[in-house]
Scaffold this motif. Structure first.
Motif, PDB file in Angstrom:
ATOM      1  N   THR A 617       0.829  -1.197   0.000  1.00  0.00           N
ATOM      2  CA  THR A 617       0.000   0.000   0.000  1.00  0.00           C
ATOM      3  C   THR A 617       0.865   1.249   0.000  1.00  0.00           C
ATOM      4  O   THR A 617       1.927   1.291   0.629  1.00  0.00           O
ATOM      5  CB  THR A 617      -0.948   0.002   1.212  1.00  0.00           C
ATOM      6  OG1 THR A 617      -1.771   1.159   1.152  1.00  0.00           O
ATOM      7  CG2 THR A 617      -0.175  -0.013   2.520  1.00  0.00           C
ATOM      8  N   ASP A 618       0.418   2.255  -0.731  1.00  0.00           N
ATOM      9  CA  ASP A 618       1.182   3.504  -0.818  1.00  0.00           C
ATOM     10  C   ASP A 618       0.720   4.515   0.223  1.00  0.00           C
ATOM     11  O   ASP A 618       1.069   5.698   0.152  1.00  0.00           O
ATOM     12  CB  ASP A 618       1.046   4.103  -2.217  1.00  0.00           C
ATOM     13  CG  ASP A 618      -0.416   4.288  -2.635  1.00  0.00           C
ATOM     14  OD1 ASP A 618      -1.309   4.045  -1.793  1.00  0.00           O
ATOM     15  OD2 ASP A 618      -0.652   4.664  -3.794  1.00  0.00           O
ATOM     16  N   GLY A 619      -0.077   4.053   1.168  1.00  0.00           N
ATOM     17  CA  GLY A 619      -0.546   4.951   2.220  1.00  0.00           C
ATOM     18  C   GLY A 619      -1.878   5.593   1.919  1.00  0.00           C
ATOM     19  O   GLY A 619      -2.489   6.211   2.794  1.00  0.00           O
ATOM     20  N   THR A 620      -2.355   5.422   0.677  1.00  0.00           N
ATOM     21  CA  THR A 620      -3.656   5.992   0.339  1.00  0.00           C
ATOM     22  C   THR A 620      -4.759   5.082   0.864  1.00  0.00           C
ATOM     23  O   THR A 620      -4.539   3.934   1.223  1.00  0.00           O
ATOM     24  CB  THR A 620      -3.802   6.165  -1.184  1.00  0.00           C
ATOM     25  OG1 THR A 620      -3.679   4.881  -1.806  1.00  0.00           O
ATOM     26  CG2 THR A 620      -2.711   7.078  -1.722  1.00  0.00           C
ATOM     27  N   SER A 621      -5.953   5.607   0.865  1.00  0.00           N
ATOM     28  CA  SER A 621      -7.095   4.858   1.390  1.00  0.00           C
ATOM     29  C   SER A 621      -7.503   3.745   0.429  1.00  0.00           C
ATOM     30  O   SER A 621      -7.408   3.907  -0.795  1.00  0.00           O
ATOM     31  CB  SER A 621      -8.277   5.806   1.602  1.00  0.00           C
ATOM     32  OG  SER A 621      -9.456   5.078   1.843  1.00  0.00           O
ATOM     33  N   GLU A 623     -10.198   3.220  -0.424  1.00  0.00           N
ATOM     34  CA  GLU A 623     -11.360   3.725  -1.171  1.00  0.00           C
ATOM     35  C   GLU A 623     -11.084   3.766  -2.670  1.00  0.00           C
ATOM     36  O   GLU A 623     -12.005   3.863  -3.477  1.00  0.00           O
ATOM     37  CB  GLU A 623     -11.744   5.113  -0.667  1.00  0.00           C
ATOM     38  CG  GLU A 623     -12.305   5.120   0.745  1.00  0.00           C
ATOM     39  CD  GLU A 623     -13.582   4.290   0.853  1.00  0.00           C
ATOM     40  OE1 GLU A 623     -14.542   4.584   0.131  1.00  0.00           O
ATOM     41  OE2 GLU A 623     -13.596   3.319   1.638  1.00  0.00           O
ATOM     42  N   ARG A 624      -9.785   3.677  -3.042  1.00  0.00           N
ATOM     43  CA  ARG A 624      -9.438   3.645  -4.462  1.00  0.00           C
ATOM     44  C   ARG A 624     -10.089   2.447  -5.158  1.00  0.00           C
ATOM     45  O   ARG A 624     -10.278   2.445  -6.374  1.00  0.00           O
ATOM     46  CB  ARG A 624      -7.916   3.595  -4.618  1.00  0.00           C
ATOM     47  CG  ARG A 624      -7.306   2.232  -4.402  1.00  0.00           C
ATOM     48  CD  ARG A 624      -5.793   2.204  -4.548  1.00  0.00           C
ATOM     49  NE  ARG A 624      -5.138   2.457  -3.288  1.00  0.00           N
ATOM     50  CZ  ARG A 624      -4.980   1.548  -2.314  1.00  0.00           C
ATOM     51  NH1 ARG A 624      -5.454   0.333  -2.494  1.00  0.00           N
ATOM     52  NH2 ARG A 624      -4.367   1.844  -1.196  1.00  0.00           N
ATOM     53  N   ASP A 654      -3.506  -3.068   3.011  1.00  0.00           N
ATOM     54  CA  ASP A 654      -4.805  -2.379   3.069  1.00  0.00           C
ATOM     55  C   ASP A 654      -5.718  -3.071   4.076  1.00  0.00           C
ATOM     56  O   ASP A 654      -5.682  -4.299   4.235  1.00  0.00           O
ATOM     57  CB  ASP A 654      -5.477  -2.386   1.689  1.00  0.00           C
ATOM     58  CG  ASP A 654      -4.957  -1.284   0.770  1.00  0.00           C
ATOM     59  OD1 ASP A 654      -4.371  -0.321   1.289  1.00  0.00           O
ATOM     60  OD2 ASP A 654      -5.144  -1.404  -0.458  1.00  0.00           O
TER      61      ASP A 654
END
Length: 692
Positions: A617-621, A623-624, A654
């Motif tokens: 995970t790149d740290g984003t939610s 929700e993508r 995630d």
């Protein structure tokens, strides 16, 4: 190297392709009239998806239910049998055991559905003396020829030869086979000493009879599939998954189809064990839920277990062939819900299959199934089945549940659908207990691994019912059994009877054991040589099957390296004591131990299919990966607005909190409220309860 694994189920045929470009998954409907048609179509379709030519395929590994279906549907070959005079009724008498001790209404399958009809069991004069194995009464060859004439007159083309004590000396069986082939050149012939050279005449005869019963049709299917693949331009090696978790050649399986009676489910267990290793969860309970059945296996410490011979029954008939330890029940996405004659609410074991299939398929089915209940509850989106390739009709699903279950029982449609799910989950939980708790294993130490197309929708409910640690969902749940096919070794097994009091045995008796072991080793070595396996790549293991004096069945014990001597025989005895203690919870260290059978297991390691890790995970939610939100009803009766997530767009690390549904082409994962789905390194997912 391009390889394809093809697993045929009662509803769908699952495929996985491994090549330099990556790993590809695919599902096609099973063609029930001839499975090979769907297999070839599926192979060609997955090649198109991967952008490779069929000619580039080097190996196809196949898990089939052909032999299994013959035993379930009772449509095997009409068999004739030659047996020792005075023992014609062995297959009818059996072990004089009642299938249900206290029931007044039970079926005796070896009598109601005999593998060889009584009129076709012909007794001839012959006798082998015990314990020497010398010929006491010569074989009446004219009686054998007369029996062949009778078989020809009755249109019988499959013959079983089972003589008393042939495990000590098989000369009469081999000579009888020569005569049968002289008189009936096209006959399919099975010798009991070839398929099960062990004591216990009933089990040995039953195993041979089963081989001849399923043999002709199974052999035809395997060779027809091989020919269809060749005609389609697929000139690869074809390997078949066996019940013991290894693969073998078409010729070997055509001669001994009893070794592929559990071919399909075995791939799922191998695939599940591999997924457990990837997830760092050695203790797992695999639950393979397809369209027709659920196959359950307990894997402690990552070790796939082989069933004790006393437990290896197929359709009520004992079959002395090594099989992975599993339980199969009629519980799947196609299991039909109905009201029985007494007014009881039942689900399964009858299945709608793929034709006509569940009512929501719109193919003429009108009976409600588990899949219809999932659609009614909003857990399966009608426009997302198989990634949108299969369009479901929610109105037909609702109509079937309402008319057949809800109205007769005075329930709402939602209550009826929840009832269907609860009943099928309870049926599976009982089967899990029989394969774990009943065998001394605590489910609280295990993870539930649901797979098959329907599996991950039931995972959390089954974990709750069993108080399991958590749920591990494989990378491609609907294709896991096919993946297991590409993680299996080539494997052959042969046995020979010994019957020796091991504790008291002197070196002379042990030399006889060593001679038998050497002959078995040479036999499996020859089969591996015939498959082109280099000697340095061959692995051959000799296993001793032992018991305490007076016991009815044996357990496997380890043999020492090299020859068995008076100095090292204690290793076999100690290994047996340890195995007995592990299986039954006790041992008798001072009791007499008997060595009954030697088993040679020859194998050659195949290259394992390697699933690459996914991106972190790149740290984003997460929700993508969110697709849309729809109302979904959960087991507690609440209907909640539930987001759908594209599982392919989730990264390792995630976390998706419930309520949520993870959608992919081959399966759907349900994450109820109060649970969280954590994506692991290889894309497999751990679903566990949220801690307060």
């Amino acid at each position: 190297m391009t390889r394809i694994g093809v697993d045929v189920g009662g509803t769908n045929t699952d495929l996985v392709l491994e090549c330099e470009a990556g790993i590809f998954y695919h599902k096609v409907p099973t063609t029930l009239k001839n499975q090979s048609i769907g297999v070839v179509e599926g192979v060609l379709e997955i090649c198109r998806r991967a952008g490779i030519a069929p000619q580039a395929i080097e190996t196809v590994v196949h898990g089939t239910t052909t032999a299994t279906n013959i035993t379930i549907e009772h449509n095997g070959s009409e068999c004739g049998m030659l047996t020792t005079e005075g023992f014609r009724e062995i297959l009818h008498i059996g072990r004089h055991k009642r299938p249900s001790n206290f029931s007044l209404h039970f079926d005796v399958p070896w009598q109601s559905q005999p593998l060889v009809k009584r009129r076709n069991r012909i007794a001839v004069r012959e006798r082998i003396a015990v314990p020497s194995g010398e010929i006491d009464v010569p074989l009446d060859e004219e009686a054998v020829r007369a029996a062949c004439a009778l078989f020809r007159k009755r249109g019988i083309h499959s013959v079983v030869i089972g003589f008393m004590f042939s495990f000590l000396n098989d000369a009469h069986e081999r000579r009888a086979k020569e005569i049968v082939l002289e008189e009936m050149p096209e006959a399919y012939v099975t010798l009991s000493s070839e398929v099960a050279k062990v004591i216990r005449e009933y089990e040995r005869f039953s195993t041979a009879a089963m081989n001849s019963y399923v043999g002709p049709k199974t052999a035809f299917y395997l060779r027809d599939l091989e020919a269809r693949l060749q005609s389609a331009g697929i000139h690869s090696k074809l390997r078949i998954m066996q019940s013991n978790g290894g693969v073998s050649t078409v010729d070997a399986c055509a001669r001994r189809p009893i070794h592929i009676l559990m071919s399909g489910p075995a791939g799922g267990v191998i695939g599940g064990a591999s997924e457990g290793t990837m997830a760092g969860a050695p203790n797992i309970i695999t639950v393979d839920i397809g369209g027709t059945s659920a196959d359950i296996s307990t894997i402690p410490g990552g070790a796939v277990k082989v069933m004790n011979p006393r437990d290896t029954f197929v359709s009520g008939h004992p079959v002395l062939a090594p099989m992975i330890d599993m339980v199969t029940i009629g519980a799947g996405g196609g299991s039909v819900a109905y009201i029985d004659e007494a007014g009881g609410f039942q689900v399964g074991p009858r299945s709608a299959g793929s034709e006509p299939g569940p009512a929501c398929y719109g193919r003429g089915g009108v009976e409600p199934t588990v899949t219809d209940a999932q659609v009614v509850l909003g857990r399966l989106d009608p426009d997302m089945a198989l990634g949108g390739d299969l369009q479901l009709d929610a109105a037909l699903a609702r109509k079937a549940v309402e008319e057949k279950i809800a109205i007769p029982l005075g329930l709402s449609v939602t209550e009826a659908a929840l009832g269907i799910i609860r009943i099928i989950n309870n049926n599976m939980a009982l089967a899990i207990r029989s394969n774990s708790v009943a065998r001394g294993m605590d489910p609280r130490d295990f993870s539930i691994m649901p797979f098959g197309g329907a599996g991950p929708l039931h995972g959390v409910a089954l974990a709750e019912a069993m108080s399991a640690k958590d749920v591990i969902v494989p990378v491609a749940p609907g294709i896991t059994a096919a993946v297991g096919l590409l993680k299996s070794d080539l494997r052959y097994e042969h046995t020979d009877a010994v019957i020796l009091e091991l504790t008291k045995a002197g070196q002379g008796a042990l030399d006889r054991v060593n001679a038998i072991a050497a002959a078995l080793r040479e036999r499996v070595q020859g089969e591996l040589d015939a498959d082109g396996i280099a000697r340095d790549a061959q692995m051959i293991e000799i296993v001793a099957e032992c018991r305490y004096a007076g016991q009815g069945f044996e357990l496997r014990a380890e043999m020492p390296e090299g020859a068995l001597t008076e100095a090292n025989k204690a290793q076999v005895i100690e290994s047996f004591h340890a195995r007995h203690d592990l299986d039954y919870g006790y041992a008798y260290p001072k009791a007499e131990v008997e060595l009954i059978t030697l088993r040679a297991i020859g194998s050659a390691a195949a290259r394992r299919m390697e699933v690459p890790p996914i991106a972190r995970t790149d740290g984003t939610s997460p929700e993508r990966a969110r697709m849309f939100v729809r109302p979904t009803t959960f087991d507690d009766g609440r209907t909640l607005e539930t987001p759908r997530y594209d599982r392919r767009k989730l990264f390792a690390g995630d976390r998706v909190e419930g309520p949520a549904i993870l959608v992919q082409h081959d399966s759907t994962t349900l994450v109820p409220p109060g649970y969280v789905a954590e994506v692991l390194d290889y894309g497999n997912t751990r679903v566990r309860a949220l801690t307060l």
